[in-house]
Design a protein around this motif. Structure first.
Motif, PDB file in Angstrom:
ATOM      1  N   TRP B  34      28.503 -37.166 -41.756  1.00  0.00           N
ATOM      2  CA  TRP B  34      29.586 -36.415 -42.367  1.00  0.00           C
ATOM      3  C   TRP B  34      29.173 -36.008 -43.776  1.00  0.00           C
ATOM      4  CZ3 TRP B  34      33.866 -34.809 -39.818  1.00  0.00           C
ATOM      5  CH2 TRP B  34      34.153 -35.428 -38.600  1.00  0.00           C
ATOM      6  N   PHE B  35      29.463 -34.731 -44.082  1.00  0.00           N
ATOM      7  CA  PHE B  35      29.168 -34.187 -45.398  1.00  0.00           C
ATOM      8  C   PHE B  35      30.443 -33.607 -45.995  1.00  0.00           C
ATOM      9  CE2 PHE B  35      24.497 -34.122 -45.525  1.00  0.00           C
ATOM     10  CZ  PHE B  35      24.184 -34.321 -44.188  1.00  0.00           C
ATOM     11  N   TYR B  36      30.491 -33.600 -47.304  1.00  0.00           N
ATOM     12  CA  TYR B  36      31.581 -32.967 -48.039  1.00  0.00           C
ATOM     13  C   TYR B  36      31.010 -31.799 -48.830  1.00  0.00           C
ATOM     14  CZ  TYR B  36      34.880 -32.107 -51.826  1.00  0.00           C
ATOM     15  OH  TYR B  36      35.727 -31.505 -52.714  1.00  0.00           O
ATOM     16  N   GLN B  37      31.707 -30.657 -48.741  1.00  0.00           N
ATOM     17  CA  GLN B  37      31.298 -29.487 -49.512  1.00  0.00           C
ATOM     18  C   GLN B  37      32.448 -29.075 -50.409  1.00  0.00           C
ATOM     19  OE1 GLN B  37      30.282 -25.894 -47.301  1.00  0.00           O
ATOM     20  NE2 GLN B  37      28.922 -25.231 -48.935  1.00  0.00           N
ATOM     21  N   ARG B  38      32.227 -29.163 -51.701  1.00  0.00           N
ATOM     22  CA  ARG B  38      33.281 -28.760 -52.621  1.00  0.00           C
ATOM     23  C   ARG B  38      33.398 -27.235 -52.591  1.00  0.00           C
ATOM     24  NH1 ARG B  38      30.697 -27.184 -57.378  1.00  0.00           N
ATOM     25  NH2 ARG B  38      28.574 -27.974 -57.603  1.00  0.00           N
ATOM     26  N   PRO B  39      34.562 -26.714 -52.919  1.00  0.00           N
ATOM     27  CA  PRO B  39      34.753 -25.267 -52.844  1.00  0.00           C
ATOM     28  C   PRO B  39      33.669 -24.497 -53.594  1.00  0.00           C
ATOM     29  CG  PRO B  39      36.848 -26.368 -53.230  1.00  0.00           C
ATOM     30  CD  PRO B  39      35.787 -27.425 -53.333  1.00  0.00           C
ATOM     31  N   GLY B  40      32.981 -23.629 -52.891  1.00  0.00           N
ATOM     32  CA  GLY B  40      31.950 -22.797 -53.498  1.00  0.00           C
ATOM     33  C   GLY B  40      30.711 -23.550 -53.921  1.00  0.00           C
ATOM     34  N   GLY B  41      30.538 -24.785 -53.408  1.00  0.00           N
ATOM     35  CA  GLY B  41      29.457 -25.591 -53.933  1.00  0.00           C
ATOM     36  C   GLY B  41      28.547 -26.192 -52.892  1.00  0.00           C
ATOM     37  N   SER B  42      27.833 -27.192 -53.326  1.00  0.00           N
ATOM     38  CA  SER B  42      26.813 -27.819 -52.502  1.00  0.00           C
ATOM     39  C   SER B  42      27.424 -28.871 -51.579  1.00  0.00           C
ATOM     40  CB  SER B  42      25.773 -28.460 -53.424  1.00  0.00           C
ATOM     41  OG  SER B  42      24.726 -29.001 -52.670  1.00  0.00           O
ATOM     42  N   LEU B  43      26.576 -29.471 -50.778  1.00  0.00           N
ATOM     43  CA  LEU B  43      27.000 -30.481 -49.822  1.00  0.00           C
ATOM     44  C   LEU B  43      26.564 -31.858 -50.307  1.00  0.00           C
ATOM     45  CD1 LEU B  43      26.318 -27.766 -48.057  1.00  0.00           C
ATOM     46  CD2 LEU B  43      26.626 -29.330 -46.143  1.00  0.00           C
ATOM     47  N   LEU B  46      28.298 -38.029 -46.979  1.00  0.00           N
ATOM     48  CA  LEU B  46      29.331 -39.060 -47.091  1.00  0.00           C
ATOM     49  C   LEU B  46      28.955 -40.322 -46.325  1.00  0.00           C
ATOM     50  CD1 LEU B  46      32.529 -36.870 -46.592  1.00  0.00           C
ATOM     51  CD2 LEU B  46      31.627 -37.755 -48.743  1.00  0.00           C
ATOM     52  N   LEU B  47      28.679 -40.134 -45.029  1.00  0.00           N
ATOM     53  CA  LEU B  47      28.418 -41.272 -44.154  1.00  0.00           C
ATOM     54  C   LEU B  47      27.442 -40.842 -43.074  1.00  0.00           C
ATOM     55  CD1 LEU B  47      32.044 -42.574 -43.498  1.00  0.00           C
ATOM     56  CD2 LEU B  47      30.208 -43.969 -44.407  1.00  0.00           C
ATOM     57  N   SER B  48      26.576 -41.767 -42.697  1.00  0.00           N
ATOM     58  CA  SER B  48      25.737 -41.578 -41.527  1.00  0.00           C
ATOM     59  C   SER B  48      26.065 -42.701 -40.562  1.00  0.00           C
ATOM     60  CB  SER B  48      24.262 -41.620 -41.919  1.00  0.00           C
ATOM     61  OG  SER B  48      23.444 -41.467 -40.789  1.00  0.00           O
ATOM     62  N   ASN B  49      26.504 -42.347 -39.356  1.00  0.00           N
ATOM     63  CA  ASN B  49      27.015 -43.364 -38.449  1.00  0.00           C
ATOM     64  C   ASN B  49      26.571 -43.083 -37.016  1.00  0.00           C
ATOM     65  OD1 ASN B  49      28.401 -45.380 -37.201  1.00  0.00           O
ATOM     66  ND2 ASN B  49      30.424 -44.474 -37.458  1.00  0.00           N
ATOM     67  N   PRO B  50      25.538 -43.752 -36.537  1.00  0.00           N
ATOM     68  CA  PRO B  50      25.079 -43.481 -35.180  1.00  0.00           C
ATOM     69  C   PRO B  50      26.051 -43.959 -34.101  1.00  0.00           C
ATOM     70  CG  PRO B  50      23.827 -45.272 -36.168  1.00  0.00           C
ATOM     71  CD  PRO B  50      24.691 -44.708 -37.242  1.00  0.00           C
ATOM     72  N   SER B  51      26.766 -45.056 -34.374  1.00  0.00           N
ATOM     73  CA  SER B  51      27.734 -45.545 -33.396  1.00  0.00           C
ATOM     74  C   SER B  51      28.637 -46.577 -34.062  1.00  0.00           C
ATOM     75  CB  SER B  51      27.039 -46.178 -32.186  1.00  0.00           C
ATOM     76  OG  SER B  51      26.348 -47.332 -32.588  1.00  0.00           O
ATOM     77  N   THR B  53      31.881 -48.186 -36.035  1.00  0.00           N
ATOM     78  CA  THR B  53      32.733 -47.860 -37.171  1.00  0.00           C
ATOM     79  C   THR B  53      32.068 -48.271 -38.476  1.00  0.00           C
ATOM     80  OG1 THR B  53      34.713 -48.151 -35.822  1.00  0.00           O
ATOM     81  CG2 THR B  53      35.009 -48.245 -38.202  1.00  0.00           C
ATOM     82  N   LYS B  54      32.128 -47.365 -39.454  1.00  0.00           N
ATOM     83  CA  LYS B  54      31.600 -47.648 -40.775  1.00  0.00           C
ATOM     84  C   LYS B  54      32.632 -47.263 -41.823  1.00  0.00           C
ATOM     85  CE  LYS B  54      27.344 -46.964 -42.024  1.00  0.00           C
ATOM     86  NZ  LYS B  54      26.029 -46.374 -42.313  1.00  0.00           N
ATOM     87  N   HIS B  55      32.674 -48.043 -42.892  1.00  0.00           N
ATOM     88  CA  HIS B  55      33.625 -47.795 -43.968  1.00  0.00           C
ATOM     89  C   HIS B  55      32.885 -47.585 -45.269  1.00  0.00           C
ATOM     90  CE1 HIS B  55      36.902 -49.433 -41.465  1.00  0.00           C
ATOM     91  NE2 HIS B  55      36.024 -50.342 -41.100  1.00  0.00           N
ATOM     92  N   THR B  56      33.402 -46.681 -46.078  1.00  0.00           N
ATOM     93  CA  THR B  56      32.977 -46.614 -47.457  1.00  0.00           C
ATOM     94  C   THR B  56      34.150 -46.099 -48.291  1.00  0.00           C
ATOM     95  OG1 THR B  56      31.358 -45.734 -49.042  1.00  0.00           O
ATOM     96  CG2 THR B  56      31.939 -44.308 -47.193  1.00  0.00           C
ATOM     97  N   GLY B  57      34.626 -46.933 -49.170  1.00  0.00           N
ATOM     98  CA  GLY B  57      35.790 -46.549 -49.967  1.00  0.00           C
ATOM     99  C   GLY B  57      36.981 -46.227 -49.086  1.00  0.00           C
TER     100      GLY B  57
END
Lengths: 114, 110
Positions: B34-43, B46-51, B53-57
């Motif tokens: 999963w990636f986050y892209q801010r408006p008009g910006g870069s990526l 967030l998380l890399s999860n092959p299988s 459940t993973k948590h961060t914040g």
């Protein structure tokens, strides 16, 4: 913090002209990538590289060339730019190997071909 | 080729509400990111999860590889969470070649 720098950030080119987009990374990553992002298509992979001297075709390589002269630098070259290549281009770097796939992206280069 | 479908295409939440973003992929990928892209910006990754459940914040990623689906849960959304969330899947091996979905545009309002 990993750093990927793209230049130019904005470019206006004419149809048939040559365009070079440059990317520099200071992360000492082996792998580098060029993507383009268009509304309705998401990010699509154009070319990528495993290291200096190597380039590989991605999913949409037609009309593009790539060059990786060093570990740090990866260029995307449009020899004869066309309006359909108007897009936002992103460069990314990553360790490769057994790493979990962390990619670091540049800020993007907006290209307009008139 | 590999395909990644994300839903919903857009989502509007009031600050404090939770968000659930979905990702479906066409092959049994071994890596979902999963990636986050801010408006008009870069990526930003967030998380890399092959299988599993993973948590961060405030983020929870769940990937069910056999069912070719994943989700990203954002709890207690904040205005600064607004932007585009991209799901990407990759093959085995170390080339990090990823196929991206079209993204979910999240807007968090006061």
């Amino acid at each position: 913090e990993a750093a990927v720098t793209q230049s130019p950030r904005n470019k206006v080119a004419v149809t048939g002209g040559k365009v070079t987009l440059s990317c520099n990374q200071t992360n000492n990553h082996n792998n580098m990538y060029w993507y383009r992002q268009d509304t309705g298509h998401g990010l699509r992979l154009i070319h990528y590289s495993y290291g200096a001297g190597s380039t590989e075709k991605g999913d949409i390589p037609d009309g593009y060339k790539a060059s990786r002269p060093s570990q740090e630098n990866f260029s995307l070259i449009l020899e004869l730019a066309t309006p359909s290549q108007t897009s936002v281009y992103f460069c990314a770097s990553g360790l490769g190997g057994s790493n979990t796939g962390q990619l670091y992206f540049g800020e993007g280069s907006k290209l307009t071909v008139l | 080729g590999q395909q990644v479908q994300q839903s919903p295409a857009s989502l509007v939440l009031q600050e404090g509400e939770n968000a659930e973003l979905q990702c479906n992929f066409s092959s049994t990928a071994t890596r979902l990111q999963w990636f986050y892209q801010r408006p008009g910006g870069s990526l930003v990754s967030l998380l890399s999860n092959p299988s599993g459940t993973k948590h961060t914040g405030r983020l929870t990623s769940t990937t069910v590889t056999k069912e070719r689906r994943g989700s990203l849960h954002i709890s207690s959304s904040q205005i600064t969470d607004s932007g585009t969330y991209l799901c990407a899947m990759g093959p085995t091996g170390g080339n990090n070649k990823l196929t991206f979905g079209q993204g979910t545009v999240l807007s968090v309002i006061p």
